[in-house]
Design a protein around this motif. Structure first.
Motif, PDB file in Angstrom:
ATOM      1  N   LEU A   1     -24.399  12.246 -16.872  1.00  0.00           N
ATOM      2  CA  LEU A   1     -24.364  12.896 -18.244  1.00  0.00           C
ATOM      3  C   LEU A   1     -25.245  13.224 -17.718  1.00  0.00           C
ATOM      4  O   LEU A   1     -27.121  12.737 -18.442  1.00  0.00           O
ATOM      5  CB  LEU A   1     -24.113  11.663 -19.571  1.00  0.00           C
ATOM      6  N   ASN A   2     -25.460  14.425 -16.973  1.00  0.00           N
ATOM      7  CA  ASN A   2     -26.566  15.015 -17.792  1.00  0.00           C
ATOM      8  C   ASN A   2     -27.432  15.489 -18.798  1.00  0.00           C
ATOM      9  O   ASN A   2     -28.912  15.128 -18.373  1.00  0.00           O
ATOM     10  CB  ASN A   2     -26.516  16.801 -16.530  1.00  0.00           C
ATOM     11  N   LYS A   3     -26.996  15.386 -19.214  1.00  0.00           N
ATOM     12  CA  LYS A   3     -27.663  16.214 -20.670  1.00  0.00           C
ATOM     13  C   LYS A   3     -27.993  14.795 -21.764  1.00  0.00           C
ATOM     14  O   LYS A   3     -28.663  15.126 -22.585  1.00  0.00           O
ATOM     15  CB  LYS A   3     -27.029  17.017 -21.781  1.00  0.00           C
ATOM     16  N   GLU A   4     -27.519  13.859 -21.089  1.00  0.00           N
ATOM     17  CA  GLU A   4     -28.214  12.497 -21.814  1.00  0.00           C
ATOM     18  C   GLU A   4     -29.212  11.833 -20.788  1.00  0.00           C
ATOM     19  O   GLU A   4     -29.135  10.917 -21.652  1.00  0.00           O
ATOM     20  CB  GLU A   4     -26.384  11.204 -22.452  1.00  0.00           C
ATOM     21  N   ASN A   5     -28.833  11.890 -19.642  1.00  0.00           N
ATOM     22  CA  ASN A   5     -30.294  10.930 -18.961  1.00  0.00           C
ATOM     23  C   ASN A   5     -29.423  10.090 -18.865  1.00  0.00           C
ATOM     24  O   ASN A   5     -29.582   8.777 -18.541  1.00  0.00           O
ATOM     25  CB  ASN A   5     -31.668  11.081 -19.909  1.00  0.00           C
ATOM     26  N   ALA A   6     -28.055   9.405 -18.523  1.00  0.00           N
ATOM     27  CA  ALA A   6     -27.404   8.681 -18.684  1.00  0.00           C
ATOM     28  C   ALA A   6     -26.078   8.672 -17.632  1.00  0.00           C
ATOM     29  O   ALA A   6     -25.586   9.326 -16.660  1.00  0.00           O
ATOM     30  CB  ALA A   6     -26.911   8.160 -19.750  1.00  0.00           C
ATOM     31  N   LEU A   7     -26.018   7.246 -17.064  1.00  0.00           N
ATOM     32  CA  LEU A   7     -24.319   7.232 -16.232  1.00  0.00           C
ATOM     33  C   LEU A   7     -23.638   6.164 -17.150  1.00  0.00           C
ATOM     34  O   LEU A   7     -23.709   5.160 -18.054  1.00  0.00           O
ATOM     35  CB  LEU A   7     -24.379   5.858 -15.360  1.00  0.00           C
ATOM     36  N   ALA A   8     -22.699   6.799 -17.426  1.00  0.00           N
ATOM     37  CA  ALA A   8     -21.251   6.562 -18.167  1.00  0.00           C
ATOM     38  C   ALA A   8     -20.628   5.595 -17.372  1.00  0.00           C
ATOM     39  O   ALA A   8     -19.991   5.814 -16.574  1.00  0.00           O
ATOM     40  CB  ALA A   8     -20.100   7.531 -19.095  1.00  0.00           C
ATOM     41  N   ILE A   9     -20.364   3.999 -17.722  1.00  0.00           N
ATOM     42  CA  ILE A   9     -19.951   3.350 -17.092  1.00  0.00           C
ATOM     43  C   ILE A   9     -17.833   2.829 -17.796  1.00  0.00           C
ATOM     44  O   ILE A   9     -18.594   2.899 -18.801  1.00  0.00           O
ATOM     45  CB  ILE A   9     -20.044   2.227 -16.778  1.00  0.00           C
ATOM     46  N   ILE A  10     -17.080   3.460 -17.058  1.00  0.00           N
ATOM     47  CA  ILE A  10     -15.677   2.861 -17.767  1.00  0.00           C
ATOM     48  C   ILE A  10     -14.764   2.278 -17.036  1.00  0.00           C
ATOM     49  O   ILE A  10     -14.385   2.360 -15.842  1.00  0.00           O
ATOM     50  CB  ILE A  10     -15.319   4.801 -18.389  1.00  0.00           C
ATOM     51  N   ASP A  11     -14.323   1.652 -18.253  1.00  0.00           N
ATOM     52  CA  ASP A  11     -13.389   0.727 -17.663  1.00  0.00           C
ATOM     53  C   ASP A  11     -11.785   1.302 -17.503  1.00  0.00           C
ATOM     54  O   ASP A  11     -11.430   1.589 -18.934  1.00  0.00           O
ATOM     55  CB  ASP A  11     -13.849  -0.249 -19.010  1.00  0.00           C
TER      56      ASP A  11
END
Length: 357
Positions: A235-245
């Motif tokens: 997530l470029n604008k959140e500076n994050a990696l989403a981990i989804i089950d």
């Protein structure tokens, strides 16, 4: 962010004259090698190779054994993404014409791009295929049936029959499709839609979009564990990696570096590696190593400027990262989480891929 999107979406590449000194006859082009600088481009016995897509107009072929550039393939255009097929027999790359780079309003351009395919050992061209406007990423299905290409400005994915390299379907997606991965059973593709903060789930049996997953702000690329149970999204604008089950839909977000671009999950599914690019004016220079079990950052590794593309070795021992603003590839020893070698490649390296063992 605008500059980042322009860089990602528009600096993709087209190869209008892929062969060196080839004639206009298509049957003759298949017998020619790519226009490269190496003296012994076909002398590749027993080696494994990395390939980088360089937006400055080339592809670099790197020996994994020697960590040296063995060949540089000059392109008449800008190369964005590159992938080696799971069987190691074909390399595919996405291309956009140089003409599409002129002017400021790229959204009004109507310039079809191409996917090109070549033999990674002999460097011989196999096929050029016209796809949609501004093709972004390219991925092969593990069963050898299809090759998929995201067309960022068409909001669609081109499905190519690998047996004859013909387009058999264009699947509508969300807005601005970009990076994606395909499940190991070749049943689903998970496509990040940068323009609408979603991931399109494409059913490769029906060749239709099955559903969308709301992931977060400006998803750039996806990754998928080999069991098909966990999806990761940068997530470029959140500076994050989403981990989804994927079975429950539960999402965790892990903070990474500034401006994350690509992500790659190593073969044993333990760690995901996130390349943090930042922007050209304010480039990041790190790789975030995320433990997918604990959903915590395991390490932050210093790289070159503008880290973008990332891939791990099949044995999980090394990670390779393209640094867009340094024109280099960082080689990282995963046991110590440090760069052990820096390789100079072509201008503005973006995508990167490795041959299987």
């Amino acid at each position: 962010m605008k500059k980042y999107l322009v860089l990602v979406v528009t600096t993709l590449l087209l190869l209008s004259s892929f062969l060196a000194g080839c004639s206009n006859a298509k049957d003759e082009r298949k017998d020619k090698a790519i226009n490269d600088k190496s003296e012994n481009a076909s002398n590749n016995s027993g080696d494994q190779f990395l390939f980088t897509a360089n937006e400055g107009g080339s592809i670099s072929k790197i020996s994994v054994k020697n960590l040296k550039v063995m060949a540089t393939f000059k392109m008449d255009g800008l190369v964005h993404n590159i992938q080696v097929s799971p069987d190691g027999k074909v390399v595919g790359a996405t291309i956009v014409p140089n003409m599409a780079m002129h002017g400021d309003d790229h959204s009004t351009m109507d310039m079809k791009g191409k996917a090109i395919f070549f033999n990674p050992k002999t460097n011989k061209l196999i096929k050029e295929v016209e796809v949609g406007n501004h093709p972004a990423h390219i991925v092969f299905t593990a069963d050898g049936k299809y090759v998929l290409v995201t067309n960022n400005e068409d909001d669609a994915v081109s499905v190519i029959d690998r047996s004859n390299y013909s387009i058999i379907k264009s699947i509508p997606t969300g807005k601005g499709p970009h990076g994606f991965r395909i499940s190991t059973d070749s049943q689903f593709a998970y496509v990040s839609n940068m323009g609408e903060n979603s991931v399109s789930v494409l059913n490769l049996k029906t060749l239709k979009e099955e559903k969308k997953i709301q992931a977060g702000k400006t998803p750039v690329t996806t990754g998928l564990t080999s069991d098909g149970k966990t999806l990761v999204v940068t997530l470029n604008k959140e500076n994050a990696l989403a981990i989804i089950d994927l079975s429950t839909g539960k999402m965790n977000k892990v903070k990474v570096g500034i401006g994350p671009a690509q992500v790659y999950i190593q073969a044993d599914n333990h760690f995901a590696y996130v390349a943090n690019q930042g922007t050209e004016k304010s480039p990041s220079h790190s790789l975030t190593k995320v433990d997918l079990k604990s959903k915590q950052v395991a390490a932050t590794i210093e790289t070159g400027l503008g880290s973008h593309g990332v891939v791990t070795s099949p044995d999980n021992k090394f990670t390779y990262v393209t640094n867009m603003f340094d024109n280099t590839v960082s080689v990282i020893d995963n046991s110590v989480n440090k760069v052990v070698k820096t390789i100079k490649v072509g201008k503005t390296p973006n995508g990167i891929s490795i041959m299987p063992k």
